[in-house]
Design a protein around this motif. Sequence first.
Motif, PDB file in Angstrom:
ATOM      1  N   UNK A 283       4.372  36.861 -15.735  1.00  0.00           N
ATOM      2  CA  UNK A 283       4.894  36.235 -17.728  1.00  0.00           C
ATOM      3  C   UNK A 283       3.936  37.893 -17.970  1.00  0.00           C
ATOM      4  N   UNK A 284       2.990  38.667 -17.410  1.00  0.00           N
ATOM      5  CA  UNK A 284       2.369  39.640 -18.060  1.00  0.00           C
ATOM      6  C   UNK A 284       2.881  40.791 -17.700  1.00  0.00           C
ATOM      7  N   UNK A 285       3.770  40.891 -16.531  1.00  0.00           N
ATOM      8  CA  UNK A 285       4.804  42.237 -16.600  1.00  0.00           C
ATOM      9  C   UNK A 285       5.831  41.533 -18.016  1.00  0.00           C
ATOM     10  N   UNK A 286       6.054  41.120 -18.056  1.00  0.00           N
ATOM     11  CA  UNK A 286       7.872  40.757 -18.875  1.00  0.00           C
ATOM     12  C   UNK A 286       7.345  40.273 -20.553  1.00  0.00           C
ATOM     13  N   UNK A 287       5.978  39.835 -20.650  1.00  0.00           N
ATOM     14  CA  UNK A 287       5.710  40.450 -21.831  1.00  0.00           C
ATOM     15  C   UNK A 287       5.190  41.786 -22.414  1.00  0.00           C
ATOM     16  N   UNK A 288       4.623  42.712 -21.713  1.00  0.00           N
ATOM     17  CA  UNK A 288       4.308  43.910 -21.818  1.00  0.00           C
ATOM     18  C   UNK A 288       5.396  44.709 -21.628  1.00  0.00           C
ATOM     19  N   UNK A 289       6.218  44.346 -20.728  1.00  0.00           N
ATOM     20  CA  UNK A 289       7.119  44.685 -20.667  1.00  0.00           C
ATOM     21  C   UNK A 289       7.950  45.438 -22.311  1.00  0.00           C
ATOM     22  N   UNK A 290       7.744  43.319 -22.943  1.00  0.00           N
ATOM     23  CA  UNK A 290       8.557  43.633 -24.547  1.00  0.00           C
ATOM     24  C   UNK A 290       7.704  44.303 -25.222  1.00  0.00           C
ATOM     25  N   UNK A 291       6.553  44.196 -25.112  1.00  0.00           N
ATOM     26  CA  UNK A 291       5.726  45.336 -25.632  1.00  0.00           C
ATOM     27  C   UNK A 291       5.846  46.687 -26.424  1.00  0.00           C
ATOM     28  N   UNK A 292       6.702  47.693 -24.294  1.00  0.00           N
ATOM     29  CA  UNK A 292       6.832  48.916 -24.611  1.00  0.00           C
ATOM     30  C   UNK A 292       8.591  49.060 -24.937  1.00  0.00           C
ATOM     31  N   UNK A 293       9.359  47.535 -24.898  1.00  0.00           N
ATOM     32  CA  UNK A 293      10.859  48.885 -25.028  1.00  0.00           C
ATOM     33  C   UNK A 293      11.032  48.020 -26.553  1.00  0.00           C
ATOM     34  N   UNK A 294      10.183  46.897 -27.264  1.00  0.00           N
ATOM     35  CA  UNK A 294      10.519  46.743 -28.554  1.00  0.00           C
ATOM     36  C   UNK A 294      10.661  47.152 -29.659  1.00  0.00           C
ATOM     37  N   UNK A 295       9.227  48.429 -28.846  1.00  0.00           N
ATOM     38  CA  UNK A 295       8.604  49.725 -30.007  1.00  0.00           C
ATOM     39  C   UNK A 295       7.513  48.947 -30.183  1.00  0.00           C
ATOM     40  N   UNK A 296       6.495  48.481 -30.850  1.00  0.00           N
ATOM     41  CA  UNK A 296       5.677  47.853 -31.363  1.00  0.00           C
ATOM     42  C   UNK A 296       4.519  48.784 -29.964  1.00  0.00           C
ATOM     43  N   UNK A 297       4.528  48.979 -28.940  1.00  0.00           N
ATOM     44  CA  UNK A 297       3.473  49.513 -28.015  1.00  0.00           C
ATOM     45  C   UNK A 297       3.912  51.169 -28.994  1.00  0.00           C
ATOM     46  N   UNK A 298       4.669  51.631 -28.956  1.00  0.00           N
ATOM     47  CA  UNK A 298       4.558  52.999 -29.986  1.00  0.00           C
ATOM     48  C   UNK A 298       4.214  53.290 -31.312  1.00  0.00           C
ATOM     49  N   UNK A 299       4.462  51.888 -32.368  1.00  0.00           N
ATOM     50  CA  UNK A 299       4.062  51.839 -33.032  1.00  0.00           C
ATOM     51  C   UNK A 299       1.881  50.962 -33.127  1.00  0.00           C
ATOM     52  N   UNK A 300       1.202  50.547 -31.728  1.00  0.00           N
ATOM     53  CA  UNK A 300       0.085  50.134 -32.340  1.00  0.00           C
ATOM     54  C   UNK A 300      -0.985  51.613 -31.165  1.00  0.00           C
ATOM     55  N   UNK A 301      -0.254  52.128 -30.536  1.00  0.00           N
ATOM     56  CA  UNK A 301      -0.619  53.910 -30.283  1.00  0.00           C
ATOM     57  C   UNK A 301      -0.599  54.640 -31.664  1.00  0.00           C
ATOM     58  N   UNK A 302      -0.025  54.720 -32.445  1.00  0.00           N
ATOM     59  CA  UNK A 302      -0.082  55.054 -33.680  1.00  0.00           C
ATOM     60  C   UNK A 302      -0.870  55.200 -34.887  1.00  0.00           C
ATOM     61  N   UNK A 303      -1.995  54.589 -33.904  1.00  0.00           N
ATOM     62  CA  UNK A 303      -3.332  53.304 -35.159  1.00  0.00           C
ATOM     63  C   UNK A 303      -4.180  53.703 -34.314  1.00  0.00           C
ATOM     64  N   UNK A 304      -5.473  53.680 -34.666  1.00  0.00           N
ATOM     65  CA  UNK A 304      -6.580  53.829 -34.307  1.00  0.00           C
ATOM     66  C   UNK A 304      -6.974  53.087 -32.897  1.00  0.00           C
ATOM     67  N   UNK A 305      -6.186  52.395 -32.232  1.00  0.00           N
ATOM     68  CA  UNK A 305      -6.418  51.236 -31.641  1.00  0.00           C
ATOM     69  C   UNK A 305      -6.815  52.242 -29.651  1.00  0.00           C
TER      70      UNK A 305
END
Lengths: 241, 357
Positions: B178-200
């Motif tokens: 579950x954690x592999x698949x859901x973090x993969x979604x974060x990587x592939x849907x572009x939300x990870x990119x958006x998160x990394x362009x914040x102070x996070x």
Amino acid sequence: MLGTASAVEARDVRKRFGPVEALRGLTVTVRTGEIYGLLGPNGSGKTTLIRCVAGLVRPDGGALSVLGDRPRDAVASGRVGYMTQVPALYVELSAQENLAFFAALMGVSDADGRIERALRTVELLDRRRSVVATLSGGMRQRLSLAAALLPDPRLLLLDEPTVGVDPGLRREFWAHFRSLAVAGVTILVASHVMDEAARCDRLGLIRDGRVLAEGSAEELRSRAGTADLESAFLALSEAPS
Amino acid sequence: MNARRVVAVARRVASQFRRDHRTLGLLFGAPILVLALVGALWGSSDTRVTRIVVATTPPVPAPVLDALRRIDTLVVSTDSPEGAMQRLRDGTADAMIALRAGVARTEIVVTLEGSDPLRTGGVLGAVQKGILSAAGGAPGAAPPLQVEYLYGGPDRSLLDHLAPLFIAFFAFFFTFLLSAVSFLRERTTGTLERLLATPLRRGELVVGYLIGFGIFALLQAAVIIGFTVWVLQVRYQGSLATIFLIEAMLVICAVSIGLFASAFARTELQAIQFIPLIVVPQAFLAGFLVPVDQLPDVLRPFSVVMPLTYAMEALRAVMVKGYALADALILRDVAVLGAFGLITIAGAIASIRREVA
């Protein structure tokens, strides 16, 4: 009026992804408070430059300063808003929940008030409780813009912000961008849509990771001796550099 | 049915397969990997030696001892009854043999460690064979054999012995996936990119994920343990709190290994392909199918670097043998799981690069 200090200063920036040389010594100066358009075909390096400015990609060479800082420091201080090419949102969450999440990450004060204003700006206030999965493509694009506006950024990075947006909404988007610029926000926008480019204060024509020509739409047209921007772009990109 | 259309579909499927090198590799590589493991585990014809310790009081006749010593599948040593019992407990002996004066005649008592049914049967067989051959081979010649168990015994079901392993395995398997698949979604849907362009910061993202996922993983662990204990009526010793702590340490490792693994997948199908690469070898090598100390020498080092090995060992010690958290073995296993957790968290953080082409 445009300020004199520069919001983004790129000098001879280079970036390579394996065999692909995405940026080959790109030099661009974006002045504070202007709308600067990166105009170029797909694969010309627009998105790579925006991602460098957003601190997502580290250039291999050259110098890049954003709001007077290193890119990542400018982003970490919450002064940069970034709207990705594809609306990057959590589809299981509502519009409001998405914005609340990004507001928390950006350390936005008075988050509720700002979320409401951002939703009003993009005309989604009545859909605030809707789950993103139920929103249309255009609505998601608007919500994505709202997220980029949340921190009250000094620099707004827009990567093809109106792809898939209907002409009416595109006009509204641009009216909003203009009012932000009047309020002192610098906007760096990547586009390959000519009528969009014409609304920018200055344009950089990009091809193969280099800036071919720079100036206002009017200046570029007269330099190329063409009637419209599209022909100017074609003429300038075919000219020997 | 139009043959041309059917052929077009078949051709397209084949072309897609041809381009997806990873799926192709998995299609042919995974069965070979799994079969190679099976071969290494069960295909060996080496006879394993069984270490027996003979209690010196009451004394066992010297001819019997000598006869036992001549059997090359047995390693025979002697000790006082207390010493022999201690060696059984700390695992330096597989079985203890002692004589006991019965009502009619003297009987031989074989005490087995008994916590691992995979091992117990083999050890008992080897001891029985040894005693029979020491007695001269004829079934009637040997005195009656009494079998006792240090832990558990014949009243315990197979499930009682295997439950600790299932509890660990399923918690690891589902949480990892579950954690592999859901973090993969974060990587592939572009939300990870958006998160990394914040102070996070990346570390904040990983720890946030660990907490968010961890809550559900711990709930899952509680459900698994509760179902095992109260619905399946698995008999266990030790405290539920210790069982839960070990399980919690394991799922933290599972979440961060999942986050890390997601960096090496581009689609959910590819994330699922990690099962034969990460989950199945752990099932084979962490003590689920073969006791860790009976693994072939080439495979044993792998079991050392698998968190499941330590979780299974600790859960079995607590649930079957009644160990407490303060026991050295449990403290060591929990510490190793904690170290795995920190390493895999660091790996997960390192796998989130801002630099994505």
